[in-house]
Design an enzyme around this catalytic site. Structure first.
Site, PDB file in Angstrom:
ATOM      1  N   GLY A 104      39.113  21.496 -10.688  1.00 42.70           N
ATOM      2  CA  GLY A 104      38.791  22.851 -11.130  1.00 42.70           C
ATOM      3  C   GLY A 104      38.394  22.862 -12.597  1.00 42.70           C
ATOM      4  N   HIS A 105      37.241  23.440 -12.891  1.00 38.06           N
ATOM      5  CA  HIS A 105      36.854  23.639 -14.293  1.00 38.06           C
ATOM      6  C   HIS A 105      37.605  24.854 -14.828  1.00 38.06           C
ATOM      7  CE1 HIS A 105      33.299  21.144 -13.366  1.00 38.06           C
ATOM      8  NE2 HIS A 105      33.227  20.961 -14.661  1.00 38.06           N
ATOM      9  N   LEU A 106      38.125  24.746 -16.032  1.00 39.39           N
ATOM     10  CA  LEU A 106      38.687  25.935 -16.682  1.00 39.39           C
ATOM     11  C   LEU A 106      37.521  26.808 -17.137  1.00 39.39           C
ATOM     12  CD1 LEU A 106      41.669  24.198 -18.433  1.00 39.39           C
ATOM     13  CD2 LEU A 106      41.821  25.999 -16.713  1.00 39.39           C
ATOM     14  N   ASP A 129      29.328  21.890 -18.678  1.00 38.32           N
ATOM     15  CA  ASP A 129      30.436  20.956 -18.863  1.00 38.32           C
ATOM     16  C   ASP A 129      30.690  20.196 -17.555  1.00 38.32           C
ATOM     17  OD1 ASP A 129      33.180  20.589 -20.692  1.00 38.32           O
ATOM     18  OD2 ASP A 129      33.460  20.282 -18.563  1.00 38.32           O
ATOM     19  N   GLN A 148      38.200  31.953  -7.776  1.00 33.50           N
ATOM     20  CA  GLN A 148      37.761  31.819  -9.170  1.00 33.50           C
ATOM     21  C   GLN A 148      36.277  32.156  -9.332  1.00 33.50           C
ATOM     22  OE1 GLN A 148      39.748  28.847 -11.363  1.00 33.50           O
ATOM     23  NE2 GLN A 148      38.131  28.542 -12.856  1.00 33.50           N
TER      24      GLN A 148
END
Length: 226
Positions: A104-106, A129, A148
């Site tokens: 999971g990317h923040l 990113d 998300q």
């Protein structure tokens, strides 16, 4: 998790409160925090950049990442590469083709075009990113792809409308557990039209996680309400 007073965001007290929340089986996949109002300071937007926090002593992304975003950060999806970082609590998906884990990317790939690993904007870097250990945590596929994305889409929409957005994401860990219990997402645009503050439970329908080590086992009783 000392919040930088200059731009607000998740406080230590709220971090602890969220870490102690237990997902109730059959409950909603996320809950509103602070009446869905961000605690970020909207006039703290100065420079297009991301502040990536260092990993903690257990190699976890347990501190906030805060992004000061504008339209040029909306990323081109075709430039994505394969992910290879193994965040704390990571296990490979080996369940009859069902995806359980995501990296999971923040700060989402889709809103981080041009941001390098030190968090500065570089126009030569057209990708978002990718394999930045400071920006990845072990997240359930359900939380990442179904929930998300709803909030990331709100941020993208505001950016496409040429708004400046402060977006903060914090993976929430309980004690020394290696897998996050959830993630706090909050955003505010400098004109105030975008404003949310939510906590997403790190859960997967049909599976039960051991948050100490991130291992999953099949549990058909586990239901999550989108």
């Amino acid at each position: 998790t000392k919040a930088n007073k200059a731009y607000g965001g998740l406080s230590d007290a709220d971090y602890k409160k969220l870490a102690n929340l237990n997902f109730k089986n059959g409950g909603k996949a996320f809950t509103e925090v602070n009446h869905n109002q961000s605690t970020l300071v909207k006039n703290s937007w100065k420079v297009n950049r991301v502040i990536y926090s260092n990993l903690d002593s257990l190699n976890r992304t347990s501190r906030p990442n805060t992004a000061f975003l504008e339209k040029r950060n909306v990323a081109n999806d075709s430039l994505r590469v394969r992910q290879f970082v193994e965040p704390a609590g990571w296990h490979y998906n080996r369940r009859n083709g069902t995806q359980i884990y995501n990296r999971g990317h923040l700060i989402a790939y889709s809103v981080s075009a041009g941001i390098d690993q030190s968090g500065n904007y570089d126009p030569r870097n057209q990708s978002g990113d990718q394999n930045n250990p400071k920006n990845l945590f072990t997240q359930s596929a359900f939380s990442n792809q179904k929930i998300q994305t709803i909030f990331e889409a709100k941020v993208r929409k505001a950016l496409r409308q040429n708004k400046r957005v402060i977006y903060q994401a914090t993976a929430i860990f309980r004690g020394n557990e290696l897998m996050a219990r959830g993630v706090n997402l909050q955003a505010v645009s400098t004109d105030g039209t975008l404003n949310f503050n939510v906590y997403l439970y790190n859960v997967q329908p049909g599976y039960e996680f051991n948050y100490n080590n991130g291992r999953a086992k099949v549990n058909h009783q586990i239901q999550v309400n989108e």
